[in-house]
Design a protein around this motif. Structure first.
Motif, PDB file in Angstrom:
ATOM      1  N   LEU A   7       1.976 -23.447 -37.798  1.00 31.82           N
ATOM      2  CA  LEU A   7       2.953 -22.457 -37.334  1.00 31.82           C
ATOM      3  C   LEU A   7       4.148 -23.104 -36.641  1.00 31.82           C
ATOM      4  O   LEU A   7       4.899 -22.441 -35.929  1.00 31.82           O
ATOM      5  N   GLY A   8       4.319 -24.427 -36.849  1.00 32.05           N
ATOM      6  CA  GLY A   8       5.509 -25.116 -36.357  1.00 32.05           C
ATOM      7  C   GLY A   8       5.373 -25.739 -34.984  1.00 32.05           C
ATOM      8  O   GLY A   8       6.346 -26.300 -34.464  1.00 32.05           O
ATOM      9  N   GLY A   9       4.196 -25.673 -34.381  1.00 32.65           N
ATOM     10  CA  GLY A   9       3.991 -26.277 -33.072  1.00 32.65           C
ATOM     11  C   GLY A   9       3.710 -27.762 -33.166  1.00 32.65           C
ATOM     12  O   GLY A   9       3.624 -28.328 -34.262  1.00 32.65           O
ATOM     13  N   THR A  10       3.551 -28.399 -32.013  1.00 34.47           N
ATOM     14  CA  THR A  10       3.282 -29.831 -31.964  1.00 34.47           C
ATOM     15  C   THR A  10       2.092 -30.105 -31.048  1.00 34.47           C
ATOM     16  O   THR A  10       1.612 -29.213 -30.348  1.00 34.47           O
ATOM     17  N   LEU A  11       1.655 -31.355 -31.067  1.00 39.09           N
ATOM     18  CA  LEU A  11       0.535 -31.785 -30.242  1.00 39.09           C
ATOM     19  C   LEU A  11       0.942 -32.931 -29.330  1.00 39.09           C
ATOM     20  O   LEU A  11       1.796 -33.741 -29.682  1.00 39.09           O
ATOM     21  N   THR A  12       0.271 -33.024 -28.189  1.00 43.48           N
ATOM     22  CA  THR A  12       0.288 -34.235 -27.379  1.00 43.48           C
ATOM     23  C   THR A  12      -0.797 -35.112 -27.977  1.00 43.48           C
ATOM     24  O   THR A  12      -1.953 -34.693 -28.062  1.00 43.48           O
ATOM     25  N   GLN A  13      -0.432 -36.315 -28.415  1.00 43.62           N
ATOM     26  CA  GLN A  13      -1.379 -37.135 -29.167  1.00 43.62           C
ATOM     27  C   GLN A  13      -2.561 -37.613 -28.336  1.00 43.62           C
ATOM     28  O   GLN A  13      -3.659 -37.756 -28.855  1.00 43.62           O
TER      29      GLN A  13
ATOM     30  N   HIS B 289     -12.165 -33.022 -26.361  1.00 42.10           N
ATOM     31  CA  HIS B 289     -10.893 -33.343 -27.019  1.00 42.10           C
ATOM     32  C   HIS B 289     -10.054 -34.325 -26.197  1.00 42.10           C
ATOM     33  O   HIS B 289     -10.192 -34.396 -24.984  1.00 42.10           O
ATOM     34  N   HIS B 290      -9.193 -35.055 -26.902  1.00 40.49           N
ATOM     35  CA  HIS B 290      -8.256 -35.949 -26.228  1.00 40.49           C
ATOM     36  C   HIS B 290      -6.818 -35.615 -26.621  1.00 40.49           C
ATOM     37  O   HIS B 290      -5.886 -36.269 -26.174  1.00 40.49           O
ATOM     38  N   GLN B 291      -6.651 -34.593 -27.432  1.00 40.98           N
ATOM     39  CA  GLN B 291      -5.326 -34.102 -27.782  1.00 40.98           C
ATOM     40  C   GLN B 291      -5.205 -32.672 -27.280  1.00 40.98           C
ATOM     41  O   GLN B 291      -6.211 -32.032 -26.955  1.00 40.98           O
ATOM     42  N   CYS B 292      -3.977 -32.175 -27.234  1.00 41.60           N
ATOM     43  CA  CYS B 292      -3.784 -30.774 -26.857  1.00 41.60           C
ATOM     44  C   CYS B 292      -2.482 -30.266 -27.449  1.00 41.60           C
ATOM     45  O   CYS B 292      -1.649 -31.041 -27.918  1.00 41.60           O
ATOM     46  N   ILE B 293      -2.324 -28.973 -27.418  1.00 38.15           N
ATOM     47  CA  ILE B 293      -1.078 -28.353 -27.868  1.00 38.15           C
ATOM     48  C   ILE B 293       0.035 -28.749 -26.904  1.00 38.15           C
ATOM     49  O   ILE B 293      -0.130 -28.699 -25.691  1.00 38.15           O
ATOM     50  N   ASP B 294       1.176 -29.131 -27.482  1.00 40.77           N
ATOM     51  CA  ASP B 294       2.379 -29.430 -26.692  1.00 40.77           C
ATOM     52  C   ASP B 294       3.322 -28.237 -26.819  1.00 40.77           C
ATOM     53  O   ASP B 294       3.388 -27.395 -25.945  1.00 40.77           O
ATOM     54  N   VAL B 295       4.010 -28.133 -27.962  1.00 39.38           N
ATOM     55  CA  VAL B 295       4.875 -26.992 -28.227  1.00 39.38           C
ATOM     56  C   VAL B 295       4.061 -25.953 -28.981  1.00 39.38           C
ATOM     57  O   VAL B 295       3.412 -26.268 -29.984  1.00 39.38           O
ATOM     58  N   LEU B 296       4.088 -24.723 -28.508  1.00 34.43           N
ATOM     59  CA  LEU B 296       3.321 -23.629 -29.093  1.00 34.43           C
ATOM     60  C   LEU B 296       3.924 -23.189 -30.422  1.00 34.43           C
ATOM     61  O   LEU B 296       5.146 -23.067 -30.552  1.00 34.43           O
ATOM     62  N   GLY B 297       3.062 -22.956 -31.412  1.00 34.67           N
ATOM     63  CA  GLY B 297       3.503 -22.495 -32.723  1.00 34.67           C
ATOM     64  C   GLY B 297       4.035 -21.069 -32.688  1.00 34.67           C
ATOM     65  O   GLY B 297       3.700 -20.280 -31.792  1.00 34.67           O
ATOM     66  N   GLU B 298       4.826 -20.736 -33.680  1.00 39.88           N
ATOM     67  CA  GLU B 298       5.455 -19.413 -33.765  1.00 39.88           C
ATOM     68  C   GLU B 298       4.403 -18.313 -33.887  1.00 39.88           C
ATOM     69  O   GLU B 298       3.477 -18.401 -34.694  1.00 39.88           O
ATOM     70  N   GLY B 299       4.542 -17.281 -33.068  1.00 45.54           N
ATOM     71  CA  GLY B 299       3.646 -16.131 -33.134  1.00 45.54           C
ATOM     72  C   GLY B 299       2.396 -16.275 -32.294  1.00 45.54           C
ATOM     73  O   GLY B 299       1.553 -15.373 -32.291  1.00 45.54           O
TER      74      GLY B 299
END
Length: 193
Positions: free
Chosen positions: A115-121, A165-175
Motif C-alpha cells: 500500500l506504498g508504506g515503508t519499513l525501518t530495516q 521482529h527486528h523490523q517495523c513499519i516506518d511510513v504507513l501505507g495508504e488507507g
C-alpha cells in the motif's frame, strides 16, 4: 448442517513455525486450514476461502519497499523474493474478492509495503532487546488505540503481545491506521482506516 470455515495461511518457510499457525487457528472441526505457498497454490481458489492469513517469516526483500540497502543489521542471509511476490499476489486477490485478511508480523509489513508504506530495516539494539526473537519469542506490553476495530474487539486499552521482529513499519501505507503500539513507540498493529 454445520458449515466449514475455510482459512488460507501462507507458508512461513519453516514447518515448525507454520504448524503453530495451524494449531492457533484450528479451534475445532468447523475450521479447515489450507496452506498457501509458491509451490502449489492456485490464486483463483482464494475466492472460495472465508479469510486469509499472511504469516510471519523472513524479511521482505528491500526492493519491495523502495530501499536498496540489503546489508543491514540482522538482515537474513537469503531473501525469498518468490514468497514476496506470491504473497503480494495473495493480498491483491483478497482485495479483489473482498476477503477478510490478517497479516501477522511480516504479513502486516508486506501489506503496508504493498500500500506504498515503508519499513525501518532494523529497530536497533535497544528495541531489539524487547522485540527480537532470541532462542524464543518475547512478550511486551502494547497500548490499543481507542476507536479502532481492535479496541472494539478486545475491549481493553492495554495488553501483552508476542514479539519476534527486528523490523517495523516506518511510513504507513495508504488507507491504513495504527491500532496498537508498543511502549517504545513501535507500530504493532494496523487496520483499514
Amino acid at each position: 448442517m454445520k458449515s466449514v470455515i475455510k482459512i488460507g495461511v501462507t507458508y512461513t518457510g519453516s514447518d515448525e513455525k507454520h504448524s503453530n499457525y495451524v494449531h492457533w487457528l484450528k479451534g475445532n472441526d468447523a475450521i479447515e486450514i489450507t496452506t498457501l505457498s509458491t509451490l502449489d497454490s492456485d490464486l483463483d481458489a482464494i475466492k472460495g476461502f472465508d479469510g486469509i492469513v499472511l504469516s510471519g517469516g523472513v524479511d521482505m526483500h528491500p526492493e519491495y519497499y523502495k530501499n536498496d540497502v540489503i546489508n543491514y543489521p540482522n538482515a537474513p542471509l537469503h531473501f525469498d523474493k518468490k514468497r514476496d511476490e506470491f504473497e503480494m499476489a495473495v493480498f491483491k486477490s483478497t482485495q479483489q474478492y473482498q476477503l477478510p485478511l490478517l497479516g501477522v508480523c511480516r504479513g502486516m509489513q508486506l501489506i503496508n509495503c504493498v500500500l506504498g508504506g515503508t519499513l525501518t530495516q532494523d529497530i536497533g539494539a535497544t528495541a531489539n532487546a524487547i522485540h527480537r526473537f532470541e532462542e524464543h519469542d518475547k512478550a511486551h506490553g502494547i497500548h490499543i488505540v481507542k476507536g479502532t476495530l481492535l479496541s472494539e474487539i478486545t475491549g481493553v486499552d492495554r495488553t501483552i503481545t508476542n514479539s519476534a521482529h527486528h523490523q517495523c513499519i516506518d511510513v504507513l501505507g495508504e488507507g491504513l491506521t495504527i491500532n496498537c503500539g508498543s511502549d517504545d513507540g513501535i507500530i504493532e498493529g494496523v487496520e483499514w482506516t
